[in-house]
Design a protein around this motif. Structure first.
Motif: not given
Length: 326
Positions: A73-78, A97-101, A103-112, A132-140
């Motif tokens: 699958a590669g990286c989890l972006h989107d 999880i790796n963290g650092g954003g 897993e963008e779906y993490l909130e849904d996992v915690i909620k469910n 690549e994404h201004e204001g975000d951290v690089n999770p790699h």
């Protein structure tokens, strides 16, 4: 009459033997089922996390590890969770999880699944800023061996904390599992330390190349993941190309990259196997920069050594890049 009694006795013996065998089989099946139910069910978010966790839990009875995503699958972006993913998580005790954003779906996992224990491998790690994404951290972060060792320790500590507080079994079994986790973590970190030492040697080589031979250490990369590897090797990333299959680079964007390469006297273009060679080859034709393939360790065959193998291949690639300019 005797013949009838003999036949009746034989039938009774067969029935008793059959019932005894059936009872033994059912008891054994139930025992096996209960043992499986007692396992700690661990789900990892994607391939690099799976490889790390597999090394931590290697040959430890009672720990079962699954990957949420396919190994290709590669990286989890989107990445969007599927029904199959949710079913797997519903039966999990721990989600690593790796963290650092990433897993963008993490909130849904915690909620469910509010009772699901989440272990963040990047806890406490100071990340680079995303180019690549201004204001975000690089999770790699796993591409820096020193930071990867922090992730290993975070994983070990997280699993130990879960076992001590949540895993209901006898104290002796808990201690055996924790001791084995500690041993596995130490063994794996020792192997990663060898990679880190080789990267340090590269750092000295790049520094000498840049200072004494006046060769530029600046690079252009085709994915944010290379930033940690470049940083560890003493290279300066001056431009990151954000390439998506659905939104290819325009002619003006490519021209901008070509201008930067010429202005900064850049010799290196680093890309990944997952990316199309068309753009990198076009840039190479218009500049004097060479293209090198980097393995970001996000896909593989599930081998526990796949991270080590990917990083050694990257070191060889970097060595070749530097030697080509000597």
């Amino acid at each position: 009459m005797k013949k009838k009694l003999f036949i009746l006795a034989s039938v009774m013996i067969i029935i008793v033997v059959t019932l005894t065998a059936l009872t033994y089989y059912l008891n054994r099946k139930n025992k096996t089922s209960n043992t499986e139910d007692d396992d700690i069910r661990i789900v990892t978010s994607f391939y690099p996390v799976y490889v790390l966790t597999s090394n931590l839990t290697d040959q430890i009875k009672g720990l079962k590890v699954d990957s949420l995503t396919d190994f290709s699958a590669g990286c989890l972006h989107d990445y969007q969770l599927t029904t199959k993913d949710m079913k797997l998580l519903s039966g999990a005790d721990v989600f690593i999880i790796n963290g650092g954003g990433m897993e963008e779906y993490l909130e849904d996992v915690i909620k469910n699944y509010p009772d699901l224990t989440v272990i963040n491998l990047s806890q406490g790690i100071e990340m680079l800023e995303s180019m690549e994404h201004e204001g975000d951290v690089n999770p790699h972060v796993w591409l820096d061996p020193q930071l990867y060792m922090v992730q290993i320790e975070n994983g070990r500590q997280g699993l130990e904390d879960y076992i001590r507080t949540s895993f209901l079994t006898n104290e002796k079994d808990n201690k055996e599992i924790i001791d084995k986790l500690t041993t596995n973590a130490a063994s794996y970190k020792a192997k990663v330390q060898e990679i880190a030492d080789e990267m340090d040697q590269l750092l000295y080589k790049v520094k000498d190349m840049s200072e004494s031979k006046n060769i530029s250490n600046k690079v252009v990369v085709f994915h944010d993941s290379f930033a940690y590897l470049a940083n560890k090797a003493g290279l300066e990333v001056v431009y990151t190309l954000e390439i998506h299959d659905d939104t290819p680079l325009s002619a003006s964007e490519i021209a901008e990259v070509v201008d930067i390469i010429k202005e900064e006297n850049i010799h290196y273009l680093f890309t990944e196997d997952q990316h199309d060679d068309t753009i990198s080859d076009r840039i190479k034709e218009e500049t004097e920069a060479e293209v090198y393939i980097i393995d970001s360790a996000v896909t593989g065959n599930a081998s526990k050594d796949s991270y080590l193998e990917a990083m050694r291949k990257n070191i060889d690639t970097l060595k070749k890049a530097f030697e080509d300019l000597m």
